[in-house]
Motif scaffolding. Structure first.
Motif, mmCIF file in Angstrom:
data_model
loop_
_atom_site.group_PDB
_atom_site.id
_atom_site.type_symbol
_atom_site.label_atom_id
_atom_site.label_comp_id
_atom_site.label_asym_id
_atom_site.label_seq_id
_atom_site.Cartn_x
_atom_site.Cartn_y
_atom_site.Cartn_z
ATOM 1 N N PHE A 31 0.827 -1.209 0.000
ATOM 2 C CA PHE A 31 0.000 0.000 0.000
ATOM 3 C C PHE A 31 0.864 1.263 0.000
ATOM 4 O O PHE A 31 0.629 2.185 -0.781
ATOM 5 C CB PHE A 31 -0.928 -0.005 1.222
ATOM 6 N N HIS A 34 2.644 1.862 -3.291
ATOM 7 C CA HIS A 34 1.737 2.322 -4.343
ATOM 8 C C HIS A 34 1.265 3.758 -4.103
ATOM 9 O O HIS A 34 1.339 4.610 -4.994
ATOM 10 C CB HIS A 34 0.533 1.388 -4.437
ATOM 11 N N ARG A 35 0.799 4.036 -2.917
ATOM 12 C CA ARG A 35 0.182 5.335 -2.637
ATOM 13 C C ARG A 35 1.178 6.460 -2.398
ATOM 14 O O ARG A 35 0.893 7.605 -2.717
ATOM 15 C CB ARG A 35 -0.742 5.228 -1.424
ATOM 16 N N PHE A 36 2.329 6.145 -1.815
ATOM 17 C CA PHE A 36 3.248 7.214 -1.434
ATOM 18 C C PHE A 36 4.547 7.223 -2.238
ATOM 19 O O PHE A 36 5.253 8.225 -2.246
ATOM 20 C CB PHE A 36 3.542 7.158 0.062
ATOM 21 N N ASP A 38 4.408 5.999 -5.508
ATOM 22 C CA ASP A 38 3.899 5.986 -6.885
ATOM 23 C C ASP A 38 4.435 4.827 -7.722
ATOM 24 O O ASP A 38 4.643 4.960 -8.919
ATOM 25 C CB ASP A 38 4.198 7.317 -7.593
ATOM 26 N N TYR A 41 1.927 -1.661 -9.839
ATOM 27 C CA TYR A 41 1.761 -2.995 -9.274
ATOM 28 C C TYR A 41 2.896 -3.920 -9.726
ATOM 29 O O TYR A 41 3.371 -4.746 -8.948
ATOM 30 C CB TYR A 41 0.413 -3.579 -9.669
ATOM 31 N N ILE A 59 -3.389 -4.482 -1.878
ATOM 32 C CA ILE A 59 -3.908 -3.118 -1.991
ATOM 33 C C ILE A 59 -5.407 -3.106 -1.669
ATOM 34 O O ILE A 59 -5.887 -2.235 -0.931
ATOM 35 C CB ILE A 59 -3.660 -2.540 -3.402
ATOM 36 N N LEU A 63 -7.226 -1.002 1.385
ATOM 37 C CA LEU A 63 -8.328 -0.079 1.136
ATOM 38 C C LEU A 63 -9.588 -0.500 1.886
ATOM 39 O O LEU A 63 -10.329 0.337 2.404
ATOM 40 C CB LEU A 63 -8.602 0.028 -0.365
#
Length: 72
Positions: A31, A34-36, A38, A41, A59, A63
């Protein structure tokens, strides 16, 4: 924003941070990458040594946990 809105925002951020810290390590790592960071996958899968499908599951679980926390 008004002071009360700022407080609510800080509380929501703190709650999300608690949920993220409580995630299983692989789920949390996927997570955050991916989110911080960038990362895609595919990049995350290579980094963690898992399949892209497993990254998708991590992920989705992160979420889901965040949504449960938000919806209370």
């Amino acid at each position: 924003p008004a002071a009360d809105q700022q407080l609510i925002g800080r509380e929501n951020l703190a709650a999300a941070a608690r949920v993220i810290r409580a995630l299983p390590p692989r789920t949390r790592d996927a997570f955050l990458l991916h989110r911080f960071e960038d990362q895609t996958y595919v990049q995350i899968a290579k980094c963690l040594g898992v399949s892209v499908s497993m990254v998708e599951k991590h992920i989705a679980e992160a979420l889901r946990q965040l949504k449960i926390s938000r919806d209370g």
